[in-house]
Design an enzyme around this catalytic site. Sequence first.
Site, short mmCIF file in Angstrom:
data_model
loop_
_atom_site.label_atom_id
_atom_site.label_comp_id
_atom_site.label_asym_id
_atom_site.label_seq_id
_atom_site.Cartn_x
_atom_site.Cartn_y
_atom_site.Cartn_z
N LYS A 22 0.85 -1.20 0.00
CA LYS A 22 0.00 0.00 0.00
C LYS A 22 0.89 1.25 0.00
O LYS A 22 0.68 2.17 -0.78
CB LYS A 22 -0.87 -0.01 1.25
CG LYS A 22 -1.52 1.33 1.58
CD LYS A 22 -2.45 1.27 2.77
CE LYS A 22 -1.79 1.62 4.04
NZ LYS A 22 -1.53 3.04 4.31
N ASN A 23 1.92 1.23 0.87
CA ASN A 23 2.71 2.45 1.04
C ASN A 23 3.77 2.66 -0.02
O ASN A 23 4.53 3.63 0.03
CB ASN A 23 3.31 2.49 2.46
CG ASN A 23 2.21 2.68 3.48
OD1 ASN A 23 1.08 3.04 3.13
ND2 ASN A 23 2.50 2.40 4.73
N CYS A 116 -5.47 8.01 9.35
CA CYS A 116 -5.71 7.29 10.60
C CYS A 116 -5.78 8.25 11.78
O CYS A 116 -5.16 9.30 11.79
CB CYS A 116 -4.55 6.33 10.84
SG CYS A 116 -4.57 4.98 9.70
N ARG A 121 -1.27 14.03 12.77
CA ARG A 121 -0.79 13.93 11.37
C ARG A 121 -0.53 15.32 10.78
O ARG A 121 -1.08 15.68 9.75
CB ARG A 121 -1.76 13.15 10.49
CG ARG A 121 -2.22 11.82 11.03
CD ARG A 121 -1.14 10.86 11.44
NE ARG A 121 -0.28 10.35 10.41
CZ ARG A 121 -0.58 9.31 9.63
NH1 ARG A 121 -1.73 8.73 9.76
NH2 ARG A 121 0.26 8.89 8.72
C1 EPZ Z 1 3.97 6.85 6.69
O1 EPZ Z 1 3.17 7.85 7.25
C2 EPZ Z 1 3.05 5.66 6.45
N1 EPZ Z 1 1.97 6.05 5.53
C3 EPZ Z 1 2.43 5.20 7.76
O2 EPZ Z 1 1.65 4.04 7.48
C4 EPZ Z 1 3.56 4.83 8.72
O3 EPZ Z 1 2.99 4.46 9.95
C5 EPZ Z 1 4.49 6.03 8.90
O4 EPZ Z 1 5.00 6.45 7.62
C6 EPZ Z 1 5.68 5.70 9.78
O5 EPZ Z 1 6.38 4.61 9.24
C7 EPZ Z 1 2.22 6.09 4.20
O6 EPZ Z 1 3.33 5.82 3.74
C8 EPZ Z 1 1.07 6.49 3.33
P1 EPZ Z 1 5.71 10.17 9.15
P2 EPZ Z 1 3.75 9.35 7.39
O7 EPZ Z 1 5.65 11.47 8.42
O8 EPZ Z 1 4.77 9.60 6.37
C9 EPZ Z 1 5.18 13.35 12.66
C10 EPZ Z 1 -0.27 2.66 7.56
O9 EPZ Z 1 -0.95 2.12 8.46
N2 EPZ Z 1 5.15 14.40 11.63
O10 EPZ Z 1 6.92 9.31 8.98
O11 EPZ Z 1 2.58 10.25 7.46
C11 EPZ Z 1 3.99 12.40 12.59
O12 EPZ Z 1 2.87 12.92 13.27
C12 EPZ Z 1 0.22 4.08 7.73
O13 EPZ Z 1 0.06 2.11 6.50
C13 EPZ Z 1 5.05 15.73 12.04
O14 EPZ Z 1 4.97 16.02 13.22
O15 EPZ Z 1 4.46 9.30 8.79
C14 EPZ Z 1 4.55 11.16 13.25
O16 EPZ Z 1 4.47 11.33 14.66
C15 EPZ Z 1 -0.14 4.65 9.10
N3 EPZ Z 1 5.05 16.70 11.09
C16 EPZ Z 1 6.03 11.17 12.83
O17 EPZ Z 1 6.31 12.49 12.41
C17 EPZ Z 1 5.16 16.42 9.76
O18 EPZ Z 1 5.17 17.36 8.94
C18 EPZ Z 1 6.35 10.22 11.66
O19 EPZ Z 1 5.40 10.47 10.68
C19 EPZ Z 1 5.26 15.05 9.37
C20 EPZ Z 1 5.26 14.07 10.32
#
Ligand code: EPZ
Length: 417
Positions: A22-23, A116, A121
């Site tokens: 998916k990702n 989610c 997010r």
């Molecule tokens: C990706 O989300 C995945 N989604 C998520 O999978 C996965 O859990 C996550 O990476 C971590 O591995 C997709 O690829 C579509 P992050 P992403 O930016 O990129 C914070 C699933 O179930 N953050 O790495 O959105 C954020 O809140 C999904 O398949 C900020 O604060 O995650 C989190 O605490 C769920 N500001 C942390 O960073 C920002 O601008 C990591 O988030 C961006 C992120």
Amino acid sequence: MSKFIITGGKKLSGEIPVNGAKNAALKIIPAALLFDEKITISNVPKIEDVTRLLEIVKDLGVEVKQKGNTVKIQAGDIKSGELSRDLVPKLRASNMLIGPLLLRVGEVVIPHAGGCAISRRPIDVWVNLFKQLGAEVEQGPKLYTFKARKMRGAKLVFPFISVTATEALMMTAVLLSGKTTIVNAAMEPEIPALADYLNECGAKIKGAGTSEIVIEGVKQLKARPFTVIPDRIEAGSFACLGAATRSRIKITHCNPNHLEVPLAILEQMGVNFVVGKDYIQIKEVSDLKATKIKTHEYPGFPTDLQSPFTTLLTQAKGDSLVHETIFEGRLFYTDILNQMGAEIIMCDPHRVIVQGPTKLYGTKVASPDIRAGIALIIAGLIAEGETEIDNIYQIDRGYEDIEGRLKKLGAGIKRLE
Ligand code: EPZ
């Protein structure tokens, strides 16, 4: 609202194939907008998030043809960069369209993407990084407006690791003049897979899969076919399911190299399995032992496998600690497991103690998010009696035909529309 009805306690057997990730699929679809020609993407999972993202790009005037697990996309002439306010909040991956649309139409209006309920997010990191590439960003109460002024390559230091922000800025920098360096980049396998593909099409990306990625901008890309890599989170979820039901199932069409840490944890817990080039064969499962899980960016233990593993830990002997370091809202589903008989104590929003083993009992539950959803399916499969899972859209978002694949293993699961 459809629901799953699960009858627990059955031994499973046979093979379960893993679909395309998916990702990975949710990034190559936006990347298709970097090309003028049509690109053909195979091994695309037929899941709700992919369907939503294709609806969003179709809404922009992009030509989309989907047949089974193959998708053909031709960006052609995109009318505007105004993204659908109804569809965008359904999935966070909509943000992946910001970069390609800035390059094509120069302006993007996007509502705050949802996804989610595992954390707020935010996209504050994205906004700052796009500004460093020269974009202008206005943030309203509900909408962001990105404008491509004189965008060019720059050194982007990520304040913390973000998977989609790494992918979004990498794919944008490919067509910007000048050099872009990403420092503190995410290293998830979907990132080098995307970079390798873009390089095949003429991009100049070095270091994807490490914490520093260097991109030399090019003028144009030449379209090539793309195959989505196997979904490591599906594979890990099914390994948990096999261990929890003590079933010798074989997980096929996967890449075990992407699962080294979760497989090491399973071994620590007393799960015996054999790993081949593209399969994981669960063997006998002796008494499961308690352990400690700490989620971490790749190659660490993936946060997306935290919930299936926590369900497995309810069957392990002893006290286990689960430390969710990535998201502040990704442990609340444990309250649902407690309603099924688990003994899980929440120490704080990032840590729970799982006391085991505990017998689980079927009851009526609802899936709060994709990965908690698969954890509830696993709980239902090992619980005594019948479990009803509502809100299964949150499972269909990430797992294609999950009940069909589980029925083939002998699981007692049916979908009620
Ligand atoms: C990706 O989300 C995945 N989604 C998520 O999978 C996965 O859990 C996550 O990476 C971590 O591995 C997709 O690829 C579509 P992050 P992403 O930016 O990129 C914070 C699933 O179930 N953050 O790495 O959105 C954020 O809140 C999904 O398949 C900020 O604060 O995650 C989190 O605490 C769920 N500001 C942390 O960073 C920002 O601008 C990591 O988030 C961006 C992120």
